[in-house]
Design an enzyme around this catalytic site. Structure first.
Site, PDB file in Angstrom:
ATOM      1  CG  ASP A 117     -55.121 -38.859  48.201  1.00  0.00           C
ATOM      2  OD1 ASP A 117     -55.469 -37.877  47.504  1.00  0.00           O
ATOM      3  OD2 ASP A 117     -54.901 -38.771  49.426  1.00  0.00           O
ATOM      4  CG  HIS A 132     -44.598 -35.240  46.427  1.00  0.00           C
ATOM      5  ND1 HIS A 132     -44.690 -35.206  47.803  1.00  0.00           N
ATOM      6  CD2 HIS A 132     -43.544 -34.424  46.110  1.00  0.00           C
ATOM      7  CE1 HIS A 132     -43.744 -34.414  48.292  1.00  0.00           C
ATOM      8  NE2 HIS A 132     -43.047 -33.925  47.293  1.00  0.00           N
ATOM      9  CB  SER A 230     -44.759 -32.674  58.718  1.00  0.00           C
ATOM     10  OG  SER A 230     -44.193 -33.187  57.523  1.00  0.00           O
TER      11      SER A 230
END
Ligand code: OAD
Length: 282
Positions: A117, A132, A230
């Site tokens: 983002d 990523h 996570s």
């Protein structure tokens, strides 16, 4: 501060931050949650609504494009829309302030992010490895950079995606709405797009040179600050261990704990400003 970070944990963590010369921040979706972007695996998260087997691979997207363009358009709109409207939150801003503080003491801070983002850069961090990929970097079929989108362009694409599913010729209109982002060879197929964002999908290699640089930075860090992840996606999740194996201390910020080290439970937008506020030496 939300969560149960004890005063002593926060003080210990703040001291580590103050004394560190080389900090690596390893961030995930949680750092952008307070900017209005959904996490993936938390209750009601993105992958619960859109299973990654279907929506997270090039083959899955190709099948959806052929069979259910309206569902694919909804997925893409929900993916792109919040990023298009997002702005850095106090968590991102605290990390940018930390980079400035460390630089003024002759040290360095590197962000290794799984997010696509661009909010760390927008907050002011200058060394950001997007392992990523990025929703803003458009690459050709061989992965070569073509151009960079601006956030308002992404907003226009999200609007066009929403409109594309009203009325007839949904697949054709989806292809047209997507064109600035994803170049499909012809209506009716989604083989290898002519261009697409550099976002890494399941089964694809991590973005380069970001991944090599990220690993090198992790090995040189004396502190790794894990925020909002996570820690379930590999090989990205090897970064904290790479750093700790090379001698770095670890601090983790987020409502859930994934790594060994000092855990500061709570939201990034609340914990990080408290952590990096110039702490009084004790
Ligand atoms: P996840 O959704 O797996 O994990 C998000 C983490 O953020 C969870 O541990 C949450 O508890 C935590 N969290 C939620 N709100 C938070 C807040 N306000 N402050 C801090 N933490 C918060 O997301 P990632 O770990 O980023 O990959 O997932 C890794 C990768 O999986 C993503 O990069 C994406 C996905 O598939 C690709 O797209 C290639």
């Amino acid at each position: 501060m939300s969560g149960d970070a004890s005063v002593s944990d926060l003080a210990t963590a703040a001291r580590l931050v103050r004394d560190a010369r080389r900090i690596v921040v390893f961030s995930g979706a949680g750092v952008s949650a307070e900017s209005g972007i959904d996490t993936f695996r938390t209750e009601g998260g993105f992958w619960q609504r859109y299973p990654p087997e279907e929506f997270g691979t090039p083959m899955g997207l190709a099948k959806l494009y052929a069979a259910d363009p309206a569902r694919l358009a909804r997925f893409l709109e929900e993916l792109v829309g919040p990023i298009a409207c997002a702005a850095p939150n106090p968590g991102h801003q605290a990390l940018a302030a930390l980079e400035r503080g460390i630089a003024s003491r002759g040290g360095a801070l590197t962000v290794i992010t799984q997010n696509v983002d661009a909010l760390h850069q927008e907050a002011g961090n200058s060394a950001v490895h997007e392992i990523h990929g990025s929703m803003f970097d458009i690459v050709d079929a061989e992965g070569r950079a073509l151009r960079r989108l601006e956030r308002p362009e992404l907003a226009r694409i999200a609007d066009a995606l929403a409109r594309s599913q009203r009325g007839l010729f949904k697949r054709t209109r989806l292809a047209r709405a997507l064109l600035p982002l994803i170049g499909l060879p012809s209506a009716g197929t989604w083989t290898q797009p002519r261009h697409r964002p550099s976002v890494v999908m399941f089964g694809e290699a991590l973005a380069e040179p970001a991944w090599q640089r990220a690993q090198a930075a992790a090995r040189q860090a004396d502190l790794v600050l894990v925020v909002g992840t996570s820690g379930l996606v590999y090989p990205a999740a090897t970064i904290p261990e790479l750093a700790t194996d090379a001698g770095a201390r670890l601090i983790e910020v987020g409502p859930e704990r994934a790594f060994d080290g000092i855990w500061l439970p709570g939201k990034a937008g609340e914990v990080l400003p408290a952590l990096v506020a110039d702490p009084a030496p004790s």
